[in-house]
Design a protein around this motif. Structure first.
Motif, PDB file in Angstrom:
ATOM      1  N   GLU A  69      39.727  13.977 -19.495  1.00  0.00           N
ATOM      2  CA  GLU A  69      39.431  15.333 -19.975  1.00  0.00           C
ATOM      3  C   GLU A  69      37.913  15.598 -20.352  1.00  0.00           C
ATOM      4  O   GLU A  69      37.225  16.437 -19.580  1.00  0.00           O
ATOM      5  N   ALA A  70      37.237  14.577 -21.194  1.00  0.00           N
ATOM      6  CA  ALA A  70      36.044  14.700 -21.688  1.00  0.00           C
ATOM      7  C   ALA A  70      34.988  14.389 -20.342  1.00  0.00           C
ATOM      8  O   ALA A  70      34.144  15.135 -20.111  1.00  0.00           O
ATOM      9  N   ALA A  71      35.348  13.225 -19.673  1.00  0.00           N
ATOM     10  CA  ALA A  71      34.614  12.883 -18.517  1.00  0.00           C
ATOM     11  C   ALA A  71      34.371  14.081 -17.428  1.00  0.00           C
ATOM     12  O   ALA A  71      33.295  14.073 -16.898  1.00  0.00           O
ATOM     13  N   ARG A  72      35.340  14.867 -17.449  1.00  0.00           N
ATOM     14  CA  ARG A  72      35.366  15.977 -16.505  1.00  0.00           C
ATOM     15  C   ARG A  72      34.102  17.180 -16.993  1.00  0.00           C
ATOM     16  O   ARG A  72      33.837  17.921 -15.992  1.00  0.00           O
ATOM     17  N   HIS A  73      34.009  17.078 -18.074  1.00  0.00           N
ATOM     18  CA  HIS A  73      33.355  18.148 -18.607  1.00  0.00           C
ATOM     19  C   HIS A  73      32.127  17.909 -19.465  1.00  0.00           C
ATOM     20  O   HIS A  73      31.484  19.005 -19.927  1.00  0.00           O
ATOM     21  N   ILE A  74      32.080  16.499 -19.705  1.00  0.00           N
ATOM     22  CA  ILE A  74      30.789  16.214 -20.610  1.00  0.00           C
ATOM     23  C   ILE A  74      29.401  16.280 -19.861  1.00  0.00           C
ATOM     24  O   ILE A  74      29.203  16.146 -18.817  1.00  0.00           O
ATOM     25  N   LYS A  75      28.360  16.640 -20.637  1.00  0.00           N
ATOM     26  CA  LYS A  75      27.024  17.027 -20.230  1.00  0.00           C
ATOM     27  C   LYS A  75      26.530  15.675 -19.706  1.00  0.00           C
ATOM     28  O   LYS A  75      26.888  14.428 -20.456  1.00  0.00           O
ATOM     29  N   PRO A  76      25.347  15.675 -19.057  1.00  0.00           N
ATOM     30  CA  PRO A  76      24.771  14.508 -18.900  1.00  0.00           C
ATOM     31  C   PRO A  76      23.982  13.977 -19.948  1.00  0.00           C
ATOM     32  O   PRO A  76      23.801  14.766 -21.065  1.00  0.00           O
ATOM     33  N   SER A  77      23.645  12.705 -20.290  1.00  0.00           N
ATOM     34  CA  SER A  77      23.505  12.102 -21.640  1.00  0.00           C
ATOM     35  C   SER A  77      24.225  12.211 -22.677  1.00  0.00           C
ATOM     36  O   SER A  77      24.148  12.072 -23.967  1.00  0.00           O
ATOM     37  N   GLY A  78      25.663  12.432 -22.210  1.00  0.00           N
ATOM     38  CA  GLY A  78      26.566  12.593 -23.503  1.00  0.00           C
ATOM     39  C   GLY A  78      27.120  11.103 -23.938  1.00  0.00           C
ATOM     40  O   GLY A  78      26.680  10.194 -23.476  1.00  0.00           O
ATOM     41  N   ARG A  79      28.026  11.310 -24.701  1.00  0.00           N
ATOM     42  CA  ARG A  79      28.589  10.012 -25.360  1.00  0.00           C
ATOM     43  C   ARG A  79      30.075  10.099 -25.637  1.00  0.00           C
ATOM     44  O   ARG A  79      30.505  10.922 -25.891  1.00  0.00           O
ATOM     45  N   ILE A  80      30.473   8.976 -25.100  1.00  0.00           N
ATOM     46  CA  ILE A  80      31.944   8.619 -25.318  1.00  0.00           C
ATOM     47  C   ILE A  80      32.065   7.419 -26.271  1.00  0.00           C
ATOM     48  O   ILE A  80      31.417   6.101 -25.957  1.00  0.00           O
ATOM     49  N   ILE A  81      32.453   7.574 -27.404  1.00  0.00           N
ATOM     50  CA  ILE A  81      32.631   6.641 -28.341  1.00  0.00           C
ATOM     51  C   ILE A  81      34.196   6.274 -28.665  1.00  0.00           C
ATOM     52  O   ILE A  81      34.939   7.242 -29.225  1.00  0.00           O
ATOM     53  N   GLN A  82      34.554   5.137 -28.544  1.00  0.00           N
ATOM     54  CA  GLN A  82      36.063   4.788 -28.813  1.00  0.00           C
ATOM     55  C   GLN A  82      36.178   3.936 -30.029  1.00  0.00           C
ATOM     56  O   GLN A  82      35.301   2.896 -30.341  1.00  0.00           O
ATOM     57  N   ILE A  83      36.987   4.087 -30.793  1.00  0.00           N
ATOM     58  CA  ILE A  83      37.265   3.194 -31.957  1.00  0.00           C
ATOM     59  C   ILE A  83      38.093   2.219 -31.549  1.00  0.00           C
ATOM     60  O   ILE A  83      39.450   2.374 -31.237  1.00  0.00           O
TER      61      ILE A  83
END
Length: 179
Positions: A69-83
């Motif tokens: 879901e985030a990947a569909r709407h994340i801005k360029p240069s965004g961050r996805i951080i998984q714990i």
């Protein structure tokens, strides 16, 4: 439809509703931090299948859905951080096979997600933590007696240490390559 299917569908709909509200209020997504974790253990031959299903749902499927879901709407240069967890890199402790399976799935997922997201300039990072002093896993709890002596930093981690690492990685000036 099974109870697990109903659970997953409800949680997925909850997440989508939250994302829609967030997007309406703040605009697009800049950063996603996935801190999903459910820890159940035991000898592999004694783990009920329902426990396995619930851990896969929370620790893997829910992370996938939130990331998708985030990947569909994340801005360029965004961050996805998984714990993640340090148990995916080192021999864990007895009775940790199911937990290690789920956290290992996230580790592998992110290594490939880096390739999928690079063209969009989205940084994907996994923070592999040692055992952390939380309500679910207190430093003076039952599990601490088993895992405490094997921590890589010599003591149970504190949530503030993880928050500091995540804040650093989320900063616009910091670009990580996901390794």
């Amino acid at each position: 439809m099974t109870n697990l299917s109903r659970f997953l569908e409800a949680r997925t709909n909850d997440y989508r509703l939250i994302r829609h509200k967030q997007q309406a209020h703040f605009g697009g997504i800049d950063i996603l931090v996935n801190n999903a974790g459910r820890g159940r253990g035991g000898p592999i031959e004694e783990i009920p299948f329902e426990t396995y299903q619930r851990m896969i749902a929370v620790n893997v499927i829910w992370v996938f859905v939130a990331t998708q879901e985030a990947a569909r709407h994340i801005k360029p240069s965004g961050r996805i951080i998984q714990i993640g967890s340090s148990v995916t890199r080192y021999a864990a402790f007895p009775t940790a096979s199911l937990y290690t399976l789920t956290k290992g799935a996230i580790s592998g997922f992110n290594r490939s997600l880096v390739r999928d997201s690079g063209a969009k300039r989205i940084t994907i990072t996994t923070v592999h933590t040692d055992p952390t002093d939380t309500d679910m896993n207190p430093a003076d709890g039952r599990v601490a007696k088993i895992v405490g002596p094997g921590t890589t930093i010599g003591h149970y981690g504190q949530p503030t240490e993880i928050v500091s690492a995540v804040a650093f990685l989320a900063g616009a000036e910091n670009v990580a390559d996901g390794r």
